[in-house]
Design a protein around this motif. Structure first.
Motif, short mmCIF file in Angstrom:
data_model
loop_
_atom_site.label_atom_id
_atom_site.label_comp_id
_atom_site.label_asym_id
_atom_site.label_seq_id
_atom_site.Cartn_x
_atom_site.Cartn_y
_atom_site.Cartn_z
N UNK A 285 0.74 -1.38 -0.08
CA UNK A 285 -0.12 -0.27 0.05
C UNK A 285 0.82 1.33 0.03
N UNK A 286 0.70 2.19 -0.90
CA UNK A 286 1.35 3.60 -0.96
C UNK A 286 0.35 4.71 -0.83
N UNK A 287 0.92 5.70 -0.58
CA UNK A 287 0.22 7.08 -0.36
C UNK A 287 1.22 7.95 -1.02
N UNK A 288 0.72 8.72 -2.09
CA UNK A 288 1.34 9.45 -2.59
C UNK A 288 1.13 11.04 -1.81
N UNK A 289 2.18 11.89 -2.14
CA UNK A 289 2.20 13.06 -0.98
C UNK A 289 0.90 13.79 -1.62
N UNK A 290 0.01 14.22 -0.67
CA UNK A 290 -1.13 14.79 -1.05
C UNK A 290 -2.25 14.19 -1.72
N UNK A 291 -2.18 12.81 -1.62
CA UNK A 291 -3.16 12.10 -2.38
C UNK A 291 -3.57 10.94 -1.70
N UNK A 292 -4.78 10.12 -2.06
CA UNK A 292 -5.48 9.07 -1.29
C UNK A 292 -4.28 7.80 -1.65
N UNK A 293 -4.53 6.86 -0.59
CA UNK A 293 -3.64 5.80 -0.86
C UNK A 293 -4.08 4.47 -1.63
N UNK A 294 -3.39 4.09 -2.30
CA UNK A 294 -3.67 2.75 -3.23
C UNK A 294 -2.83 1.58 -2.96
N UNK A 295 -3.03 0.65 -3.44
CA UNK A 295 -2.26 -0.76 -3.21
C UNK A 295 -2.43 -1.35 -4.57
N UNK A 296 -0.99 -2.07 -4.88
CA UNK A 296 -0.85 -3.02 -5.97
C UNK A 296 -0.28 -4.45 -5.47
N UNK A 297 -0.38 -5.36 -6.09
CA UNK A 297 0.14 -6.69 -6.19
C UNK A 297 1.31 -6.73 -6.89
N UNK A 298 2.20 -7.46 -6.05
CA UNK A 298 3.67 -7.75 -6.47
C UNK A 298 4.18 -8.94 -6.82
N UNK A 299 4.58 -9.44 -7.84
CA UNK A 299 5.29 -10.89 -7.90
C UNK A 299 6.50 -10.81 -8.53
N UNK A 300 7.29 -11.83 -8.74
CA UNK A 300 8.60 -11.92 -9.49
C UNK A 300 8.36 -12.19 -10.73
N UNK A 301 9.03 -11.49 -11.56
CA UNK A 301 8.84 -11.78 -13.09
C UNK A 301 9.89 -13.08 -13.39
N UNK A 302 9.22 -14.22 -14.00
CA UNK A 302 9.71 -15.14 -14.06
C UNK A 302 10.98 -15.08 -15.22
N UNK A 303 12.19 -15.32 -14.98
CA UNK A 303 13.34 -15.43 -15.80
C UNK A 303 14.18 -14.07 -15.51
#
Length: 589
Positions: A285-303
């Motif tokens: 979860x991230x919150x840019x300066x002066x903005x609302x928080x959002x979240x993204x999913x992260x996974x290892x890129x194969x290879x």
């Protein structure tokens, strides 16, 4: 003095003296009362009147998990007081028991060090969260308020009978295999990887080596410069990062052969990271300066990670899936195919096949105060969600529908006519419960007052759990506990579980529900048997809701669409001999 008897939980101590006390008239607390069904409300009787105190947590205050269930054998790890890790065994309770579960043979295992001097001093130390790794090999003691964590080996914690016994046979008491700092912690996957969020911090720079001439000149300039400003110039501020690490056990019998491997930092580009969520896939979860928080999913890129470059494995993580608002809770099932995202009182369930996320269903917590979800856990593909004063069981279906049942909560006094299939909630006073797991057929939740047992013996809950676990034959046996008057609702319930053929076997199912289930699921044989058994008169009596066609015409058209021409011819012949209305239906077919 009266407030010393109040459980502080994770909120700290309340001071009433600063409100109305004066040097000549000091406030005195004479009595304290906690509501049976609202432990978050405290009423204090004082010499100047009544004080009503709300102990509700702010959204940014994390929920503290004081207990951790290690398996089906009833072994429990918990925090005694504020800093002592203990183990115990749960006492077996009757199947229909509801309430606090007693523990047997508690053993003190480990005491966490006190807070550092540079940390915020509190009158009451906020207890840590106990986070068990998916492999159950490690236990993390996460001190959110202090920004640090300690990782213990579960086998050594459970093997210790007492500190004295451990010292007598030559074994030392268990110690952390890894410690670190971070404002958020989570386990990832099943191979003992974890992510820790390190906040923005300052790092002192080493002074550069100077020649003798430059050293003499700097000594002269130092008298005219500010020492504090000079000290600030020798430090640099590093941004917040999400660090990945991995624990490896080379010998399960000793913690001396446990190694920690750094996997690097995860590149985050959506703003400053503020929290991490674990499970089958890492969520940041991230919150840019002066903005609302959002979240993204992260996974290892194969290879992308070459052999031998494990230290930079974190840089191979890329974002995928949807961008979601900053969630309260993220939960996964055992095989990583289902993901639950809780936003306030709204719950979203996704089916996951990386890198694809597909919205399967959405629902809302059924509570009167609109409180947000605080805990969510999949147990055998059944979702249990805990809010401030309730625990709900959510049964998923293939068509996007859900069946929500409140198993713990305040009973509705003015609603005696609830659905007969719904269980009556247990009136337990749970303040911010956390789902632990299943034990002897009951649901265990962690609360400030201890481990509470919630029975799941209602037939509809048993059927839902068995259907979700893939045991339809065992689930269908529970239909004998329902009367024939409830078979229509029960057939709808079984159909939503994905077993329409089982729903048609109920002896008390009405013709209206049977026709609807068979046509929607394209089942010819049950409908053919019903036509032969009950005749056209029973089918013609099914209401069609002003569609302009009779039920006989709809059934015949369904037979034609399935290629059952001989069945349709027989239906036409019976319609012709039944009268004028039947001839019109026969002409249509």
């Amino acid at each position: 003095p009266g407030l010393s008897d109040v459980k502080a939980e994770e909120h700290g101590r309340i001071y009433l003296g600063g409100l109305v006390s004066t040097p000549t008239n000091r406030l005195r607390v004479t009595s304290i009362h906690v509501s049976k069904f609202r432990e978050n409300i405290i009423v204090c009787g004082t010499n100047v009147g009544l004080f009503i105190i709300s102990m509700d947590m702010a959204p940014e205050v994390p929920l503290c998990v004081r207990h951790c269930l290690t398996g089906e054998n009833g072994t429990l790890m918990f925090v005694d007081g504020s800093s002592s890790l203990c183990t115990a065994t749960l006492s077996p309770a009757p199947v229909d028991y509801v309430g606090q579960v007693s523990i047997r043979n508690p053993v003190h295992v480990y005491s966490s060090p006190a807070m550092l001097n540079n940390q915020i001093q509190r009158v009451v130390r906020i207890p840590p969260r106990l986070l068990l790794s998916p492999s159950r090999s490690f236990l993390c003691i996460f001190w959110h308020a202090e920004g640090r964590y300690e990782i213990m080996q579960t086998a050594r914690v459970l093997a210790v009978q007492s500190n004295a016994a451990a010292a007598s046979d030559g074994r030392s008491p268990p110690t952390p295999v890894e410690t670190g700092t971070g404002t958020s912690f989570t386990w990832i996957g099943t191979d003992d990887r974890y992510a820790a969020l390190r906040p923005e911090h300052s790092v002192a720079l080493a002074p550069k080596k100077k020649s003798k001439l430059r050293l003499a000149v700097s000594k002269v300039k130092q008298h005219a410069s500010d020492a504090s400003a000079a000290g600030q110039e020798r430090s640099v501020t590093k941004p917040a990062v999400v660090e990945l690490r991995k624990l490896t056990i080379h010998n399960a019998n000793t913690s001396a052969l446990i190694t920690t491997e750094g996997l690097g930092d995860v590149p985050v580009r959506a703003g400053e990271p503020v929290c991490v969520y674990g499970g089958a896939v890492l969520c940041i979860g991230c919150r840019p300066r002066g903005g609302d928080g959002t979240a993204r999913f992260y996974a290892s890129r194969a290879g992308t990670v070459e052999e031998g470059s494990a230290a930079d494995a974190g840089r191979s993580y890329v974002a995928f899936g949807p961008t979601i608002p900053l969630p309260d809770v993220v939960g996964w099932n055992d095989d990583g195919s289902l993901c639950c995202i809780c936003l306030g009182a709204r719950i979203y369930v996704y089916t996951v096949d990386p890198p694809h996320f597909t919205l399967a269903s959405t629902t809302r917590l059924e509570n009167e105060d609109g409180s947000r979800a605080l805990s969510a856990k999949f147990l055998h593909n059944v979702l249990y969600v805990g809010s401030r004063n309730s625990v709900q069981c959510i049964l998923l279906s293939n068509g996007g529908y859900t069946d929500n049942y409140t198993v713990v909560g305040r009973p509705a006094a003015d609603d005696p006519g609830t659905c007969p299939l719904s269980p009556r909630p247990a009136p337990l006073a749970l303040c911010s419960p956390t789902i632990l797991g299943l034990y002897h057929g009951s649901l265990l939740v962690s609360a400030a007052s201890g481990v509470q047992s919630v029975r799941l013996d209602h037939p509809i809950l048993r059927m839902g759990a068995l259907y979700a676990a893939g045991h339809p034959a065992r689930a269908f046996r529970w239909t004998e506990t329902f009367g024939a008057c409830l078979h229509d609702d029960l057939a709808r319930f079984i159909e939503r579980r994905g077993y329409p053929a089982e729903a048609c076997k109920l002896p008390g199912i009405s013709m209206e529900v049977l026709v609807d289930v068979c046509i929607r699921n394209r089942m010819v044989e049950p409908l053919e048997s019903a036509v032969e058994l009950h005749g056209l008169s029973a089918i013609r009596a099914v209401p069609m809701g002003g569609s302009g066609h009779s039920a006989v015409e709809c059934v015949g058209a369904f037979f034609v669409s399935q290629g059952r021409m001989e069945l349709t011819r027989r239906l036409v012949s019976e319609c012709i001999v039944s009268g004028d209305g039947g001839r019109r239906e026969a002409c249509t077919l």
